[in-house]
Design an enzyme around this catalytic site. Sequence first.
Site, mmCIF file in Angstrom:
data_model
loop_
_atom_site.group_PDB
_atom_site.id
_atom_site.type_symbol
_atom_site.label_atom_id
_atom_site.label_comp_id
_atom_site.label_asym_id
_atom_site.label_seq_id
_atom_site.Cartn_x
_atom_site.Cartn_y
_atom_site.Cartn_z
ATOM 1 N N GLU A 246 0.811 -1.221 0.000
ATOM 2 C CA GLU A 246 0.000 0.000 0.000
ATOM 3 C C GLU A 246 0.839 1.264 0.000
ATOM 4 O O GLU A 246 0.417 2.293 -0.546
ATOM 5 C CB GLU A 246 -0.949 -0.004 1.201
ATOM 6 C CG GLU A 246 -2.079 -1.022 1.117
ATOM 7 C CD GLU A 246 -1.705 -2.386 1.677
ATOM 8 O OE1 GLU A 246 -2.585 -3.271 1.733
ATOM 9 O OE2 GLU A 246 -0.518 -2.568 2.053
ATOM 10 N N PHE B 72 -12.126 -7.279 13.287
ATOM 11 C CA PHE B 72 -10.966 -7.759 12.538
ATOM 12 C C PHE B 72 -10.539 -6.724 11.498
ATOM 13 O O PHE B 72 -11.348 -6.220 10.735
ATOM 14 C CB PHE B 72 -11.302 -9.082 11.846
ATOM 15 C CG PHE B 72 -10.193 -9.604 10.977
ATOM 16 C CD1 PHE B 72 -8.997 -10.019 11.518
ATOM 17 C CD2 PHE B 72 -10.344 -9.664 9.594
ATOM 18 C CE1 PHE B 72 -7.964 -10.490 10.728
ATOM 19 C CE2 PHE B 72 -9.326 -10.143 8.781
ATOM 20 C CZ PHE B 72 -8.133 -10.550 9.361
ATOM 21 N N GLN B 73 -9.278 -6.386 11.504
ATOM 22 C CA GLN B 73 -8.666 -5.406 10.614
ATOM 23 C C GLN B 73 -9.315 -4.034 10.699
ATOM 24 O O GLN B 73 -9.389 -3.301 9.729
ATOM 25 C CB GLN B 73 -8.660 -5.903 9.158
ATOM 26 C CG GLN B 73 -7.667 -7.034 8.920
ATOM 27 C CD GLN B 73 -7.408 -7.321 7.459
ATOM 28 O OE1 GLN B 73 -8.254 -7.052 6.603
ATOM 29 N NE2 GLN B 73 -6.244 -7.874 7.163
ATOM 30 N N LYS C 273 -17.638 -1.150 4.763
ATOM 31 C CA LYS C 273 -18.036 -2.241 3.869
ATOM 32 C C LYS C 273 -19.513 -2.168 3.502
ATOM 33 O O LYS C 273 -19.880 -2.334 2.326
ATOM 34 C CB LYS C 273 -17.717 -3.581 4.529
ATOM 35 C CG LYS C 273 -18.069 -4.798 3.678
ATOM 36 C CD LYS C 273 -17.693 -6.097 4.382
ATOM 37 C CE LYS C 273 -18.056 -7.306 3.527
ATOM 38 N NZ LYS C 273 -17.703 -8.581 4.231
ATOM 39 N N MET D 142 24.122 9.380 3.050
ATOM 40 C CA MET D 142 24.011 10.647 3.761
ATOM 41 C C MET D 142 24.254 10.454 5.257
ATOM 42 O O MET D 142 24.854 11.320 5.913
ATOM 43 C CB MET D 142 22.641 11.283 3.528
ATOM 44 C CG MET D 142 22.561 12.731 3.995
ATOM 45 S SD MET D 142 23.717 13.827 3.128
ATOM 46 C CE MET D 142 22.803 14.151 1.621
#
Length: 592
Positions: free
Chosen positions: A50, A112-113, A162, A479
Amino acid sequence: MKLTGAEIFIECLKREGVKTLFALPGGVVLKIFDMLHQQKDIEVVLTRHEQGAGHMAEGYAKATGRAGVCLVTSGPGMTNVITALADAYMDSVPLVCFSGQVPTNLIGNDAFQEADNVGLSRPCTKYNFLVKDVNDLASTIKEAFYIATTGRPGPVLVDIPKDVSMEKADFTYPNSVSIRGYNPTYEGNKWQIKQAAEAMMKAKKPVLYVGGGVVFSGASQELIELAELTQIPVDMTLMGLGAFPGEHPLSMGMLGMHGTYQANMAVHYADLVVAIGARFDDRVTGKVAEFCPYAKIVHIDIDPTSIRKNIHVDIPIVGDCKAVLRELTQILKATVNGEQRELRKAWWDQIREWERAHPLTYQQEKDGPIKPQHVIKRLYELTKDRDPIVATDVGQHQMWAAQYFKLSKPNRWLTSGGLGTMGFGFPAAMGAQAAFPGRLVLCIAGDGSVQMNMQEMATAVVSKLPVKIIVLNNRFHGMVRQWQDLFYEGRYASSYLDTTPDFVKLAEAYGAVGLRAGKVGELDDVLKEAIAVNGPVIVDVPTHPYENVYPMIPAGGCNHEMILEDPPELKNKQLGGAAKATPEGKDTILTA
């Protein structure tokens, strides 16, 4: 006719002209993905992470000037894209991110999630929405695109539960948006613009300090016209590169921590600084109390909260860069004459003297280790006629690219400025390539940064995005190593990369092309071969492990207090190897 939330989502994207969506599916967004699968107007680029989806949307936005769009699932999908949202927020990138959410009746129940997507994104988005009613979905999406692309651009989140994606509602899409309390100012105050014009007429040592706002406002031509009319030198920030042609005689290149000597000296000794679409960040100002000590400051910015946030401003102008520059130029056209240019002759003589005294330079030995500056210079010379889009990751290679790759047009430079996100460059380049399939898109990367989103090579191969990645491979977080050499007595704490992969084999494992230029004499041929390949390529270039980026303003220093070269103790570093700190704190030389 009633449509499901998923169908409304797709129709809204079509109305906004969205052609490409960067996405990764999950349980709560399956209805949306199912509907996307059944249509042909919007291309779905399936990413492997993602964060990659978010950076691809950023690259798309920076290259096109339009909003980039990504879609992720709930929970870890949302937490993974947060880095890209924070990056877009810092760099004012128009981005609309859609996240899935658990059903409305489960929100707050630790389902969940489930994650608090609104709470997570609040500090790093321009605005965010949680859609609890399918009847509000279309108007919310319209507002999201409006907010992301107007005023100071930025990322906007739309969180879709959802059940909202599955329920039905009548579809109507608003023709316009009116949001109470959100009315960006585009036209600058005429009296303040007149004051700015008068200050520019009187100034003997003026500088135009140009930021990324010029790029996103589409004001590049207006900037060129103003600079050429007044013959005022132009300094650009990292985000402003390309807003003004890099090879133009009025260009002094980038200013700031790793800016050119003449750019930093000019802004320090100027008697007038006209800041255009820039925010006076710490990498430009250095020690704030001593920034531009002799100058009156004009600040043009569409975001009123940016003005006087970091630096006192004498003439503030809130407005769109394009509109303000156009009006400013019209005023100056009636008054500018040869007298002002003669007034500034001594100023230009001084600038040219600074440029001659300390130009950007490096020494490339014919049979010695490849210098990273040489790679970028040759890449620039071999591709400049192709008008390439150039993305970078973050680190030394980013600064060398900013110094040696002379951008001639806006929207060709994709880099992470404010957040400094390692792993940005490759997916951003892919986003630009998705927008312009026929263009040459380059990604200049370091061996540390490129590995942070290397999984997106699978996306590049499957989606036929022929990005060319040039890895400046010094086996260090370069760096970090530079700062450790200069300020931490050479203790390489966790900066040496002793497990750098074989990038040629890695490219081949994904089904891409891998090439390597191990010697100076091989570089041009390898770069030409990479450019000719019709597909994604990784070019591995082992480079000098101890090369440092100069000029450099140390943290807390002033713009005129630049380090210009390695101190004597660093010049004796072994050229052919890399050093690794042992547990005892002593350096062990490992042969390359």
